[in-house]
Design an enzyme around this catalytic site. Structure first.
Site, mmCIF file in Angstrom:
data_model
loop_
_atom_site.group_PDB
_atom_site.id
_atom_site.type_symbol
_atom_site.label_atom_id
_atom_site.label_comp_id
_atom_site.label_asym_id
_atom_site.label_seq_id
_atom_site.Cartn_x
_atom_site.Cartn_y
_atom_site.Cartn_z
ATOM 1 N N GLU A 1 -5.463 -1.277 -6.914
ATOM 2 C CA GLU A 1 -6.543 -0.397 -6.461
ATOM 3 C C GLU A 1 -6.571 0.670 -7.337
ATOM 4 O OE1 GLU A 1 -8.305 1.866 -2.419
ATOM 5 O OE2 GLU A 1 -5.952 1.751 -2.723
ATOM 6 N N ASP B 1 0.920 -1.286 0.041
ATOM 7 C CA ASP B 1 0.120 -0.079 0.078
ATOM 8 C C ASP B 1 0.787 1.150 0.125
ATOM 9 O OD1 ASP B 1 -2.213 1.524 0.178
ATOM 10 O OD2 ASP B 1 -3.054 0.690 1.902
ATOM 11 N N GLU C 1 -13.965 1.827 0.417
ATOM 12 C CA GLU C 1 -13.152 2.382 1.361
ATOM 13 C C GLU C 1 -13.258 3.706 1.816
ATOM 14 O OE1 GLU C 1 -8.902 1.270 0.776
ATOM 15 O OE2 GLU C 1 -8.512 3.444 0.552
#
Length: 645
Positions: free
Chosen positions: A453, A404, A459
């Site tokens: 992503e 991430d 989210e």
């Protein structure tokens, strides 16, 4: 004749001679629908047409390698034509098990070691530069592309104020006449709509050792390419960020003999855009000898629902008891993986020291008994500083990593993605990149890179609205896998979304949230909500869990970018259908003439009051034949989904 008149005539003569000296090459797609005109004169330019409608006009191309600039009076030394005709079988087929790659190709070779490949497909065009400067390395100082539109188009873009971005900005819809020089640039993909309604999706593929491209408006219905510079040195900033301390005076320092990324435009109708596979066919060949261990699937996700479970006799949170409960839920519904998101280790920077309540090895062993694999979240900076964590956790039995916060797409970061994906492939680990740029071919070469992503997904909570997400099949998901993380059982109309960390809500109706599993494409599909909610909503969860993540065939049944999307996807002999809307209700009729024989349909549709109470849904069953026409009533921010067996 006066001297001034003689001068004008002389200039006209020169102009005519120059024009006559221009060399024009025409490339026509196999079905004759798409035409590409390439002109070699004072500049190298191209124009594009679909069924006679001009979509791009005299777009100049240039490339500066070192001190040499190609594109100013280019000297043509060779022309070659060929047919491209092959079938690609993706390791992780998100739309089709077999993808035809069929085009007409024109290669122009120029003095100075530069060539350009142009391709005309039935659904678009593509081009790429090649460099042949001998051995060693060269500095690509700039790559020039100007997109000139013949008139004002509507541009659907994701504006960003800089090259550092999470690629999660909502879409902006603006006339190119109003998109002025000096306005914020956009990252790719960009969707352009002509006055006649023709769509053109702009993106890139086969990006290797090279930065991703951005577009900035120049006014006058045009765009120009811009790229982040190549970092030379950098230093960490916090536990997941970085600061570039020195940049090179180039966008890439790279091999002196290589092809550069493909630039492409998919052209046609809403259906054409949503079904396209241009990023796949231009992305490159699989480089792994053994792909049998790459297992796409679904993932029970913890972070969105804040580790919230109830009606249990243990304290819930980031601990092994909670994760065993999540594993039990996944096992019950046949979900292949669970994810341990941020919080499982004591410090983000230390991937080897877990918090006291977590024992990863114990969870791996517990999950293995229930056929559920473990995926671990990590910041990219932790991975960069501890690459030995990859073999360490692979040996323990972990199945994948979610990495991430990269938030950049310069040459260094592009190479980071590849280094990590390659090292994970050696150790048979899947990779899901978050805080990531769009797909651009790497997942075709290294298909253990299972998803990215780079999307405004669930989210974002109340900031994820169906009126933005309805564009995703025509934009972000039209260029490769997209980890949107759907699956809210506590569904709400956007004005009622009051979700909190422990009790989150997702905008859109219950049927909409379920339909996203059919409509959206990703090698891993998250189940974002609490396992307790999934256990309480068993019939909905069983449908979600039954939806495949890879497909043999895809058919867009009805589509209008920004309004609605209905798609049918086949896995084996079963057809799944999903439909979603934006903020306006839709009445849509679709034919089942593709199903072949008498079948049975089980479907979930918006309830009578779903326009107000989003959790309202209805389950229906009926026998269907190829003569059946389904009438779908989708409320605002609504959905419809079903399976035909």
């Amino acid at each position: 004749m006066t001297k001034s008149l003689l001068f004008v005539c002389a200039m006209l003569g020169t102009s005519l001679c120059t024009s006559a000296a221009d060399k024009k090459e025409t490339l026509v797609s196999p079905n004759g629908n798409v035409k590409l005109e390439v002109t070699v004169g004072e500049r190298l330019t191209y124009s594009t047409y679909l069924a006679g409608e001009q979509l791009l006009k005299d777009c100049p191309l240039s490339l500066q390698v070192g001190k040499e600039t190609f594109g100013q009076n280019p000297k043509l030394s060779g022309t070659k034509r060929m047919k491209v005709d092959e079938v690609i079988r993706p390791v992780v087929p998100l739309k089709f098990a077999e993808v035809p790659n069929k085009a007409e190709q024109l290669t122009l070779t120029f003095k100075g070691g530069i060539s350009v490949d142009f391709r005309a497909y039935d659904n678009g065009i593509a081009y790429r530069f090649s460099i042949n400067k001998g051995k060693g390395s060269v500095d690509v100082v700039s790559e020039g592309l100007e997109l000139n539109l013949p008139t004002a188009f509507t541009a659907h873009v994701s504006k960003t104020g800089g090259f550092g971005t999470s690629y999660e900005n909502p879409y902006t819809h603006i006339s190119t006449a109003d998109y002025k020089a000096g306005d914020e640039m956009t990252y790719l993909p960009v969707l352009l709509e002509s006055p006649k309604g023709t769509l053109m999706l702009i993106s890139e593929s086969d990006v290797r050792d090279y930065p991703h491209m951005f577009l900035k408006p120049v006014g006058g219905n045009g765009f120009t390419a811009t790229f982040p510079k190549s970092p030379e040195t950098w230093e960490p900033s916090g536990d997941r960020g970085w600061r570039v301390t020195k940049e090179r005076d180039c966008i890439a320092r790279t091999d002196a003999k290589r092809t550069l990324p493909w630039r492409f435009a998919v052209i046609g109708s809403d259906k054409t855009i949503a079904e396209n596979q241009m990023e796949v066919i231009l992305g490159g060949k699989c480089e792994l000898d053994d792909t049998s261990w790459i297992k796409p699937g679904k993932v029970n996700w913890d972070w969105w629902n804040h580790w919230t479970v109830w009606d249990v006799d243990f304290e819930t949170g980031i601990n092994n008891d909670t994760y065993k409960y999540i594993i039990d839920c996944a096992s019950k519904f046949g979900v292949e993986y669970i994810l341990l998101d941020e919080g499982w280790n004591k410090r983000v920077q230390d991937p080897f020291t877990t918090r006291d309540e977590i024992d990863v090895k114990e969870l791996v062993e517990y999950g293995a008994k229930k056929n559920v694999g473990i995926v671990l979240w990590l910041s990219w900076l932790t991975v960069e500083q501890h690459m030995d964590l990859i073999p360490f956790y692979a040996k323990m039995g972990v199945k994948g990593l979610k990495i991430d916060f990269m938030d950049h797409s310069d040459q260094w970061m592009v190479n980071f993605y590849e280094r990590v994906a390659r090292e994970c492939a050696k150790n048979k680990l899947l990779v899901d990149f978050h805080g990531s740029f769009k797909p651009a071919g790497l997942e075709q070469r290294l298909p253990n890179l299972i998803s990215y992503e780079g999307v405004r997904g669930l989210e974002q909570g109340g900031g994820c609205r169906p009126d933005n997400s309805i564009w995703l099949p025509f934009m972000r998901n039209a260029v490769g896998p997209m980890d949107f993380t759907p699956g809210s059982m506590q569904s709400a109309q956007p004005e009622d979304n009051r979700g909190t960390g422990s009790m989150p809500m997702g905008s859109g109706t219950r049927a909409y949230q379920m339909a996203l599993y059919v409509c959206f494409e990703s090698g891993v599909q998250m189940l974002a909500d609490s396992p307790t909610r999934y256990l309480r909503e068993e019939e909905c969860t069983r449908f979600i869990a039954s939806v495949p993540t890879t497909w043999d065939e895809t058919r867009v049944l009805a589509a209008k970018a920004g309004n609605y999307y209905v798609v049918a996807k086949r896995k084996g002999s079963e057809w799944f259908i999903g439909g979603i809307t934006g903020d306006k209700a839709q009445e849509i009729e679709v034919s089942l003439d593709f199903i072949g024989g008498n079948k049975h349909l089980t479907a979930f549709q918006d309830g009578r009051n779903a326009h107000r109470i989003a959790v309202d849904y209805k389950r229906v069953e009926q026998n269907v034949t190829p003569q059946t026409k389904l009438k779908l009533h989708l409320v605002r921010n609504g959905g419809w989904c079903g399976v035909i067996k």
